[in-house]
Scaffold this active site. Structure first.
Site, short mmCIF file in Angstrom:
data_model
loop_
_atom_site.label_atom_id
_atom_site.label_comp_id
_atom_site.label_asym_id
_atom_site.label_seq_id
_atom_site.Cartn_x
_atom_site.Cartn_y
_atom_site.Cartn_z
N LEU A 181 1.12 -1.41 0.02
CA LEU A 181 0.03 0.21 0.18
C LEU A 181 1.25 1.39 -0.07
O LEU A 181 1.95 1.18 0.27
CB LEU A 181 -1.03 0.20 1.58
N ASP A 182 0.90 1.90 -0.42
CA ASP A 182 1.51 3.49 -0.29
C ASP A 182 0.85 4.27 0.90
O ASP A 182 0.53 4.01 1.63
CB ASP A 182 0.69 4.60 -1.52
#
Length: 288
Positions: A129-130
């Protein structure tokens, strides 16, 4: 300088032994010290995977004040077994470091002491996930689990649901965005839609509309880097807080991974959920 004598013959790896002995020093930091030659075993430099024997003498030469010490963090564990661990990743935490040694706590550094036969800065990281994205993420604890879970993602057997607050109002309220994504040639840190890109498909549904923003449910059918962010920008409705893709400034990126459905290495099909932060609804209904 610190000295340790191995007092039992449990055949621990050098990095695992020291990570358990030196307070506030993660295994990644220990590995860096070993790689830099700051650790000697019986007067010799050894590799991180060196198996210790009883009466081995270990000398560690480092200055705690100047060493790149990765701080310990605590993340919310949703589920774990012998093969995997599912976490609630907060916004602002990296999934893993990017190349060079980085003395920053990440999901990867949080799980590293739980791993059996995985090493490296991305050890155990099945998907990412960013940094600015919050929500559910699954990690592997061993190589067999890693291979199994990665296969789930590559064969598109994983179902993911995200929620985002977007600038403006989508029309139609429900549709599928099917646009290939490629790296931007003039800004390699970003991506764009383009005919030479890899296939990327996102299904969306508007859940709630406010004066300025929509709350949108997103179901990516592919897993391209920045896929949701790029697809929404292409619709001229970027995610709030996504200044990298022309979204309006905000206190965070309003993108959250709420659910993750997949088959675990134990062959059980599971759905994991992290409730959307309350500020998503609050932002949409503000000034209503």
């Amino acid at each position: 300088m610190q000295c340790y004598i191995v007092d039992n013959d449990d055949r621990l790896r050098l990095d695992m032994f020291l990570a358990g002995k030196i307070d506030n020093l993660s295994r990644s930091s220990v590995q860096k010290l070993i790689e830099n030659g700051s650790v000697k075993v019986n007067g010799n430099t050894e590799k991180t995977k060196y198996k210790l024997s009883i009466n081995d003498k270990i000398i560690v030469d480092y200055d705690e004040q100047s060493a790149n010490i990765i701080p310990k963090i605590i993340l919310d564990i949703i589920y774990q077994d012998d093969d995997c661990i599912v976490l609630n990743k907060p916004a602002g935490i990296l999934t893993h470091s990017k190349g060079a040694f980085n003395p920053e706590a990440t999901v990867a550094t949080f799980i590293e002491d739980m791993l059996i036969d995985l090493t490296g800065e991305r050890a155990g990281i099945v998907h990412r996930l960013d940094r600015a994205t919050s929500g559910v993420i699954i990690c592997a604890k061993n190589q067999n689990a890693m291979s199994w879970l990665q296969k789930q993602f590559s064969q598109r057997r994983v179902k993911k649901t995200y929620y985002a607050v977007i600038d403006g109002h989508l029309n139609p309220k429900q549709a599928i965005i099917d646009m290939p994504i490629e790296r931007h040639p003039r800004n390699p840190k970003t991506f764009r839609t383009g005919l030479n890109g890899k296939p990327a498909t996102t299904e969306y549904q508007v859940i709630k509309s406010g004066p300025f923003y929509d709350l949108v449910k997103l179901s990516p059918k592919t897993g391209r880097t920045h896929q949701l962010r790029v697809h929404l920008k292409q619709q001229h409705h970027p995610i709030v807080g996504d200044t990298l893709y022309d979204g309006p400034s905000a206190d965070r990126l309003y993108l959250h991974a709420e659910t993750l459905e997949l088959t675990l290495p134990n062959r059980q099909r599971k759905v994991f959920n992290v409730e959307m932060p309350k500020e998503f609804n609050e932002l949409v209904t503000e000034n209503d």
